[in-house]
Design a protein around this motif. Structure first.
Motif, PDB file in Angstrom:
ATOM      1  N   LYS A  98       0.842  -1.217   0.000  1.00  0.00           N
ATOM      2  CA  LYS A  98       0.000   0.000   0.000  1.00  0.00           C
ATOM      3  C   LYS A  98       0.866   1.253   0.000  1.00  0.00           C
ATOM      4  N   LEU A  99       1.928   1.208   0.802  1.00  0.00           N
ATOM      5  CA  LEU A  99       2.833   2.361   0.870  1.00  0.00           C
ATOM      6  C   LEU A  99       3.477   2.613  -0.495  1.00  0.00           C
ATOM      7  N   ILE A 100       3.858   1.528  -1.165  1.00  0.00           N
ATOM      8  CA  ILE A 100       4.496   1.645  -2.486  1.00  0.00           C
ATOM      9  C   ILE A 100       3.510   2.213  -3.514  1.00  0.00           C
ATOM     10  N   ILE A 101       2.263   1.793  -3.418  1.00  0.00           N
ATOM     11  CA  ILE A 101       1.249   2.310  -4.351  1.00  0.00           C
ATOM     12  C   ILE A 101       1.079   3.821  -4.145  1.00  0.00           C
ATOM     13  N   LYS A 102       1.114   4.253  -2.883  1.00  0.00           N
ATOM     14  CA  LYS A 102       0.993   5.687  -2.572  1.00  0.00           C
ATOM     15  C   LYS A 102       2.223   6.465  -3.001  1.00  0.00           C
ATOM     16  N   LYS A 103       3.407   5.824  -2.836  1.00  0.00           N
ATOM     17  CA  LYS A 103       4.674   6.535  -3.095  1.00  0.00           C
ATOM     18  C   LYS A 103       5.510   5.718  -4.090  1.00  0.00           C
ATOM     19  N   PRO A 104       5.069   5.635  -5.341  1.00  0.00           N
ATOM     20  CA  PRO A 104       5.723   4.720  -6.283  1.00  0.00           C
ATOM     21  C   PRO A 104       7.188   5.086  -6.593  1.00  0.00           C
ATOM     22  N   LYS A 105       7.577   6.317  -6.302  1.00  0.00           N
ATOM     23  CA  LYS A 105       8.973   6.698  -6.591  1.00  0.00           C
ATOM     24  C   LYS A 105       9.933   6.308  -5.465  1.00  0.00           C
ATOM     25  N   THR A 106       9.366   5.801  -4.371  1.00  0.00           N
ATOM     26  CA  THR A 106      10.205   5.400  -3.239  1.00  0.00           C
ATOM     27  C   THR A 106      11.192   4.303  -3.652  1.00  0.00           C
ATOM     28  N   GLU A 107      12.459   4.550  -3.368  1.00  0.00           N
ATOM     29  CA  GLU A 107      13.484   3.558  -3.731  1.00  0.00           C
ATOM     30  C   GLU A 107      13.922   2.715  -2.536  1.00  0.00           C
ATOM     31  N   VAL A 108      13.830   3.307  -1.347  1.00  0.00           N
ATOM     32  CA  VAL A 108      14.233   2.594  -0.137  1.00  0.00           C
ATOM     33  C   VAL A 108      13.160   2.810   0.922  1.00  0.00           C
ATOM     34  N   ILE A 109      12.762   1.711   1.561  1.00  0.00           N
ATOM     35  CA  ILE A 109      11.812   1.808   2.678  1.00  0.00           C
ATOM     36  C   ILE A 109      12.521   1.242   3.895  1.00  0.00           C
ATOM     37  N   ILE A 110      12.404   1.934   5.027  1.00  0.00           N
ATOM     38  CA  ILE A 110      12.927   1.387   6.275  1.00  0.00           C
ATOM     39  C   ILE A 110      11.742   0.990   7.134  1.00  0.00           C
ATOM     40  N   GLY A 111      11.714  -0.288   7.535  1.00  0.00           N
ATOM     41  CA  GLY A 111      10.626  -0.783   8.376  1.00  0.00           C
ATOM     42  C   GLY A 111      11.036  -0.801   9.837  1.00  0.00           C
ATOM     43  N   ARG A 112      10.027  -0.826  10.702  1.00  0.00           N
ATOM     44  CA  ARG A 112      10.308  -0.929  12.141  1.00  0.00           C
ATOM     45  C   ARG A 112      10.793  -2.338  12.466  1.00  0.00           C
ATOM     46  N   TYR A 113      11.824  -2.427  13.275  1.00  0.00           N
ATOM     47  CA  TYR A 113      12.221  -3.766  13.730  1.00  0.00           C
ATOM     48  C   TYR A 113      12.238  -3.816  15.248  1.00  0.00           C
ATOM     49  N   ASN A 114      12.149  -5.011  15.775  1.00  0.00           N
ATOM     50  CA  ASN A 114      12.342  -5.258  17.203  1.00  0.00           C
ATOM     51  C   ASN A 114      13.327  -6.400  17.335  1.00  0.00           C
ATOM     52  N   SER A 115      14.057  -6.412  18.452  1.00  0.00           N
ATOM     53  CA  SER A 115      15.090  -7.422  18.634  1.00  0.00           C
ATOM     54  C   SER A 115      15.147  -7.822  20.098  1.00  0.00           C
ATOM     55  N   ASP A 116      15.659  -9.034  20.356  1.00  0.00           N
ATOM     56  CA  ASP A 116      15.785  -9.450  21.760  1.00  0.00           C
ATOM     57  C   ASP A 116      17.157  -9.081  22.320  1.00  0.00           C
ATOM     58  N   GLY A 117      17.909  -8.254  21.606  1.00  0.00           N
ATOM     59  CA  GLY A 117      19.210  -7.802  22.104  1.00  0.00           C
ATOM     60  C   GLY A 117      19.434  -6.367  21.663  1.00  0.00           C
ATOM     61  N   PHE A 118      20.489  -5.750  22.138  1.00  0.00           N
ATOM     62  CA  PHE A 118      20.728  -4.338  21.823  1.00  0.00           C
ATOM     63  C   PHE A 118      21.242  -4.176  20.388  1.00  0.00           C
ATOM     64  N   PRO A 119      20.810  -3.179  19.611  1.00  0.00           N
ATOM     65  CA  PRO A 119      19.720  -2.250  19.890  1.00  0.00           C
ATOM     66  C   PRO A 119      18.361  -2.949  19.761  1.00  0.00           C
ATOM     67  N   PHE A 120      17.452  -2.682  20.711  1.00  0.00           N
ATOM     68  CA  PHE A 120      16.211  -3.442  20.788  1.00  0.00           C
ATOM     69  C   PHE A 120      15.208  -3.065  19.704  1.00  0.00           C
ATOM     70  N   ASN A 121      15.365  -1.887  19.106  1.00  0.00           N
ATOM     71  CA  ASN A 121      14.472  -1.465  18.027  1.00  0.00           C
ATOM     72  C   ASN A 121      15.068  -0.232  17.345  1.00  0.00           C
ATOM     73  N   ASN A 122      14.381   0.254  16.311  1.00  0.00           N
ATOM     74  CA  ASN A 122      14.828   1.490  15.648  1.00  0.00           C
ATOM     75  C   ASN A 122      13.774   2.581  15.829  1.00  0.00           C
ATOM     76  N   GLU A 123      13.134   2.515  16.980  1.00  0.00           N
ATOM     77  CA  GLU A 123      12.086   3.453  17.378  1.00  0.00           C
ATOM     78  C   GLU A 123      12.485   4.919  17.148  1.00  0.00           C
ATOM     79  N   ILE A 124      13.750   5.225  17.413  1.00  0.00           N
ATOM     80  CA  ILE A 124      14.235   6.611  17.349  1.00  0.00           C
ATOM     81  C   ILE A 124      13.937   7.262  15.993  1.00  0.00           C
TER      82      ILE A 124
END
Length: 276
Positions: free
Chosen positions: A106-132
């Motif tokens: 859906k995001l790609i359909i809205k922004k078809p020129k987007t070349e790179v997408i960064i998704g949210r991740y979570n992890s059980d070790g440091f760094p625990f996420n990319n919330e920042i």
């Protein structure tokens, strides 16, 4: 002809315990415009058996190496085999959150020129996420320069290769392949990737679960090979800088990456014996 939207590249080496869950997390997306490319890199456990249990699935393509070539070559082979418009890198002991591929489409359909997408991740070790990244942005689409000034202000280097979704045409046009080193390869790839793209979007929902590798992971190894790897990464940075015109924000960012690589080299050199 089957033209997938996503090619999920999974290098496989000795992860029999997690591999089934990893592959199923993509199949369970029920996103039929997704292909899964498994690169089996001569595992010594039963990872190959797990791969083969999916071989009748039309979305799964298994590539077998004749000898162990490492994660960089595996990912490059995956890129060359990929038919999708966007490429995802999934480690074989990690998994994707349910429903994320539909939302990213859906995001790609809205922004078809987007070349790179960064998704949210979570992890059980440091760094625990990319919330920042998501907490501090008032926009979810950035031109290259805006993105660099944003991450420079936050003093972060979002260099983890698996939280990217990348347009394949960008990889092809800029010849973005992984250098064959033992570690640091994703950081170096990430630098060239970010410096080559024009438009980046953030996907603000859970995308990726990362299992922190325990001791014994390449990242923490202190043998001469890993020191040499970071030296090679430094050489690549300097080659890239010498032939690329960079804005001041990009230069500032690369300087941070170079400083990090120097830190990795010097910390390891201190730990080596005289013979090494």
């Amino acid at each position: 002809i089957f033209m997938p939207l996503f090619s999920v590249i999974i290098p496989v080496y000795n992860t029999e315990k997690y591999l089934n869950k990893c592959i199923k997390s993509v199949i369970d997306q029920k996103h039929n415009k997704t292909e899964i490319i498994l690169i089996e890199d001569c595992s010594t456990d039963s990872s190959l058996k797990v791969c083969n249990s999916f071989k009748n699935n039309p979305l799964v393509n298994i590539i077998r190496h004749k000898k162990n070539l490492g994660v960089s070559i595996s990912r490059n082979d995956g890129i060359l085999a990929a038919k999708g418009e966007y490429i995802l890198f999934l480690d074989s002991d990690d998994w994707l959150y349910p429903g994320c591929l539909r939302n990213i489409e859906k995001l790609i359909i809205k922004k078809p020129k987007t070349e790179v997408i960064i998704g949210r991740y979570n992890s059980d070790g440091f760094p625990f996420n990319n919330e920042i990244l998501f907490k501090n942005s008032n926009s979810n689409t950035f031109s290259a320069n805006k993105f660099f000034s944003f991450i420079n202000q936050l003093k972060i280097r979002p260099m983890i290769i698996w939280h990217y979704i990348v347009k394949k045409s960008l990889i092809n046009n800029k010849k973005l392949y992984f250098i064959d080193v033992k570690n640091g390869e994703d950081e170096e790839f990430g630098v060239r990737l970010l410096c080559s793209m024009k438009l980046l979007s953030l996907y603000d929902k859970n995308y990726y679960w990362h299992k922190k590798r325990r001791q014994g992971a390449l990242r923490y190894s202190r043998d001469p090979k890993s020191t040499e790897s970071y030296l090679k990464v430094l050489v690549e940075y300097y080659k890239f800088i010498s032939k690329t015109t960079l804005s001041s924000d990009k230069q500032k960012f690369i300087n941070e990456c170079i400083r990090f690589a120097y830190g990795e080299v010097s910390a390891r050199i201190i730990l080596h014996s005289k013979i090494e």
